[in-house]
Structure formats: C-alpha cells, structure tokens
Design a protein around this motif. Sequence first.
Motif, short mmCIF file in Angstrom:
data_model
loop_
_atom_site.label_atom_id
_atom_site.label_comp_id
_atom_site.label_asym_id
_atom_site.label_seq_id
_atom_site.Cartn_x
_atom_site.Cartn_y
_atom_site.Cartn_z
N LEU A 1 4.37 5.20 3.45
CA LEU A 1 3.49 6.35 3.63
C LEU A 1 4.25 7.66 3.75
O LEU A 1 5.32 7.73 4.34
CB LEU A 1 2.55 6.12 4.81
N ILE B 1 3.74 -1.27 3.91
CA ILE B 1 3.05 0.01 3.69
C ILE B 1 4.08 1.13 3.62
O ILE B 1 4.95 1.24 4.49
CB ILE B 1 2.00 0.28 4.79
N VAL C 1 0.95 5.29 0.15
CA VAL C 1 0.14 6.43 0.55
C VAL C 1 0.92 7.71 0.27
O VAL C 1 1.93 7.98 0.92
CB VAL C 1 -0.22 6.37 2.05
N LEU D 1 0.87 -1.18 0.00
CA LEU D 1 0.00 0.00 0.00
C LEU D 1 0.90 1.23 0.00
O LEU D 1 1.77 1.37 0.85
CB LEU D 1 -0.90 0.01 1.24
N ALA E 1 -6.31 5.54 2.98
CA ALA E 1 -5.34 4.54 3.42
C ALA E 1 -5.93 3.67 4.54
O ALA E 1 -5.77 2.45 4.55
CB ALA E 1 -4.06 5.23 3.92
#
Length: 225
Positions: free
Chosen positions: A50, A48, A6, A4, A36
């Motif tokens: 970010l 992740i 972000v 992921l 998110a």
Amino acid sequence: MRVLLVEDEQKLLSFVMRGLAEHGYAVDTAATKNEAEVLAADNDYDLIILDVMLPDGNGVDLAKWLREHEYSGPILMLTALNSTSDKVKGLDAGADDYLSKPFVFEELMARVRALLRRYGDGQETSSLEFADIEMNLIHRKVTRAGQELRLTTKEFALLEYLMRNIGRPVTRTQIIEHVWDMGFDPGSNVVDVYVNMLRKKVDQPFEKKLIHTVVGYGYELRQEP
Ligand code: CA
C-alpha cells in the motif's frame, strides 16, 4: 499467491501490477483507501502493498484498519523518499516493511519474497521442492527428475500453491482465492481445466502421479507409497 495493491498513481499501479502478474501473482488493485477496505474485507490476501498517500486517507491509517480487522498477512508500504516519519508511523501501525519511491521493481520483488518467507512456514522461498519436483521461484523454472517443464505463468502459480500446501488438500475455492484475481468468473470450471493442463506436463510423462483429486474436496500433491 494473491496480492492487493493499493496505489493511486495509475502509471505506477500498472507497472507494479504487470510485474507481479508476470511473476505469477494474482493481483487485485485499489486506488483509494475505501476501495482497499472493501476488497480486504471480502478476500483472503497473501500480501498487501500500500501507498502512504491516498486520495481519501493515508496508508498508515489503512495499515491500522487492516490489523484491527484481523488481516494477519504481510503489509509492505510504499513511502516517499526520506520520509522517516511515514516509515516509523507505518511500522507502528502494523506494516512489516517499507520501500521508498522511486524503487526498482527487482527490489520490490525481493522484499515481497522476504515478507512471504517470514510469514510462511520459514521455508526458503527462492525454491520449493517436493518428491522429484524442483521449482526455482526467482528464475521461474520447474524441473521434474531433472527435466525442465515448460509451464505457463498460471500453471506455475497453481503448482506453486499446491507445493506450498504439501500435506493438506486444498479446495477449489482456496485455489481460486490464492491463484486467480477478482476478474475470475465464479461459474467457470477454470480450476479443473488448469489442473488437467498441469497434470499433462507434471504427471503424464512420468510414472509416479503426484497431483491427486480429493473427491468432494479439491486437490493435493501427494506421493503414493
Ligand atoms: Ca499516492
């Protein structure tokens, strides 16, 4: 491996997303803290990445939120150059590492590999080996019995996932969650199609078959006695 990402700066987001996809990662993206949180609550991410400055909040709070909501995988924060207080706050909030902007993509990839190695089974992730298969994750090369196999990016990612799960069969759902991004059509038989393509390259030219179907469950890499 599913990531992921972000980041609200569209250019940086596309650049990093494309680079990760070229390295075989399945990537979902969010441009806000809220997006998110929705994605992280629904999906099982291996990593992740970010950004600290988001339009509706900051990455430090997001890291804290992720840890409070049982996300136990690695978190890499992207921070502004020389912002020591962001780095410290981020690490305190549960991030594992940070990278200052601007960065070179190769450095991001090196950090990603290091984090996945630290969180994985400790196996050196620059290469994976099973039976007579060798995967070089940095140069994206696969050989079987010394013979180079030409895999597409997705086939490579699928084989990598199976190689990381030696000794435990994986379900189609697990494969989808870790190899495909959210653009995947849940009604399709894409996993079976890709497993068949992979078999043609990895198993068909060789005597010993390594990719096995586990009936009613999924797939497994296994050496038959
Ligand atoms: Ca930002």
